[in-house]
Scaffold this active site. Structure first.
Site, PDB file in Angstrom:
ATOM      1  N   SER A   1       0.818  -1.207   0.000  1.00 17.50           N
ATOM      2  CA  SER A   1       0.000   0.000   0.000  1.00 17.50           C
ATOM      3  C   SER A   1       0.854   1.260   0.000  1.00 17.50           C
ATOM      4  O   SER A   1       0.354   2.347  -0.272  1.00 17.50           O
ATOM      5  CB  SER A   1      -0.892   0.012   1.247  1.00 17.50           C
ATOM      6  OG  SER A   1      -0.098   0.006   2.418  1.00 17.50           O
TER       7      SER A   1
ATOM      8  N   CYS B   1       1.888  -6.886   1.858  1.00 23.02           N
ATOM      9  CA  CYS B   1       0.964  -6.058   2.629  1.00 23.02           C
ATOM     10  C   CYS B   1      -0.082  -6.983   3.231  1.00 23.02           C
ATOM     11  O   CYS B   1      -0.795  -7.664   2.497  1.00 23.02           O
ATOM     12  CB  CYS B   1       0.310  -5.025   1.711  1.00 23.02           C
ATOM     13  SG  CYS B   1      -0.973  -4.008   2.467  1.00 23.02           S
ATOM     14  N   ASN B   2      -0.150  -7.023   4.557  1.00 25.57           N
ATOM     15  CA  ASN B   2      -1.127  -7.894   5.215  1.00 25.57           C
ATOM     16  C   ASN B   2      -2.555  -7.486   4.875  1.00 25.57           C
ATOM     17  O   ASN B   2      -3.433  -8.331   4.690  1.00 25.57           O
ATOM     18  CB  ASN B   2      -0.917  -7.860   6.723  1.00 25.57           C
ATOM     19  CG  ASN B   2       0.357  -8.554   7.162  1.00 25.57           C
ATOM     20  OD1 ASN B   2       0.369  -9.731   7.475  1.00 25.57           O
ATOM     21  ND2 ASN B   2       1.454  -7.811   7.177  1.00 25.57           N
TER      22      ASN B   2
ATOM     23  N   CYS C   1       1.973  -5.938  10.143  1.00 26.73           N
ATOM     24  CA  CYS C   1       1.955  -4.991   9.027  1.00 26.73           C
ATOM     25  C   CYS C   1       3.400  -4.768   8.634  1.00 26.73           C
ATOM     26  O   CYS C   1       4.267  -4.578   9.503  1.00 26.73           O
ATOM     27  CB  CYS C   1       1.298  -3.675   9.456  1.00 26.73           C
ATOM     28  SG  CYS C   1       1.434  -2.331   8.246  1.00 26.73           S
TER      29      CYS C   1
END
Length: 258
Positions: free
Chosen positions: A12, A74-75, A187
């Site tokens: 992100s 990205c989790n 994260c």
């Protein structure tokens, strides 16, 4: 496809650079194309359908660039989109999830007290709920959303010690930290805070992230497909971002360790 084809890694924003850094360290012959979507960060506060749209756009870009695999670094994006991505593309798609199993297994059968720090969306999505269900009957697991930690990295404020520590205390002072066995960094942005977490937490509390395990899984998949880069191939990392400002470019290279 050539085994020397690049690997796409995206996030992100800038957090996934911690994964690209791990990939470069563990698999130095691989070429990496990194894409950060800082123009739309943070994902953790956006609706899942919007995140899926961003992920499709990024992966379409990678496919046009001829990547042999994609790491969703990205989790939040993994929670929102990884199943749809795997249905759409015929190359390996490697996702991430909080390393809760690693944290729980540390006890070797003894009940563990674990805090999972992640974005609000990661902690609310069904994917994490399913993961949590595997362990919460035998372990004490607390969910701690930390959205401000994403903003601090994206704003280039990671070096502001007082700001970071005040933010961490705001999230974690509610816990009896002496009783906590481990904190899971759920994260990829949070990996950049490892030294700050070490300052915050008792020495016995482990700090666990999923980067090494993710890259190890990527290596196993590529090896099984005969897709590892040749030993003589010079590895590289190429960085792109939806925010093309000079500030983001410079910050990206700093976080990568260049």
């Amino acid at each position: 496809m050539s085994s020397n084809a690049p690997i796409g890694v995206f996030d992100s924003g800038l957090g996934g650079l911690s994964v690209a850094r791990q990939l470069r360290h563990d698999m130095p012959n691989e070429s990496v194309l990194y894409f950060g979507d800082s123009a739309h960060a943070p994902y953790g506060l956006r609706p899942p359908e919007e995140i899926r749209g961003f992920c499709f756009d990024i992966c379409d870009r990678f496919v046009r660039q001829g990547v042999k695999a994609i790491v969703v670094a990205c989790n939040t994006a993994t929670s929102a989109a990884v199943n749809d991505l795997r249905e759409r593309y015929d190359i390996p798609i490697i996702g991430m999830e909080p390393a809760l199993k690693v944290a729980c297994d540390r006890g070797h059968g003894v009940r563990q007290h674990v805090i999972v720090a992640a974005t609000p969306l990661t902690l609310k999505e069904r994917k994490f709920a399913d993961l949590l269900h595997r362990f919460d009957s035998e372990h004490d697991i607390r969910k701690q959303p930390c959205p401000e930690l994403v903003r601090i990295v994206e704003a280039g404020e990671l070096g502001d010690h007082d700001l970071v520590m005040d933010t961490l205390h705001g999230y974690f002072d509610r816990y009896d930290l002496d009783s906590i066995d481990s904190v899971v960094l759920g994260c990829t942005h949070f990996v950049f805070y490892r030294d700050y977490f070490r300052e915050l937490l008792p020495t016995h509390t482990a700090i666990i992230d999923g980067n090494e395990g993710t890259i190890n899984h990527l290596g196993v998949i590529l090896e099984s497909l005969g897709g590892l880069a040749e030993d003589t191939h010079p590895g590289s990392v190429e960085i792109a971002n939806s925010d093309t400002s000079e500030r983001i470019v410079e910050l990206s290279h700093t976080l990568l360790g260049e």
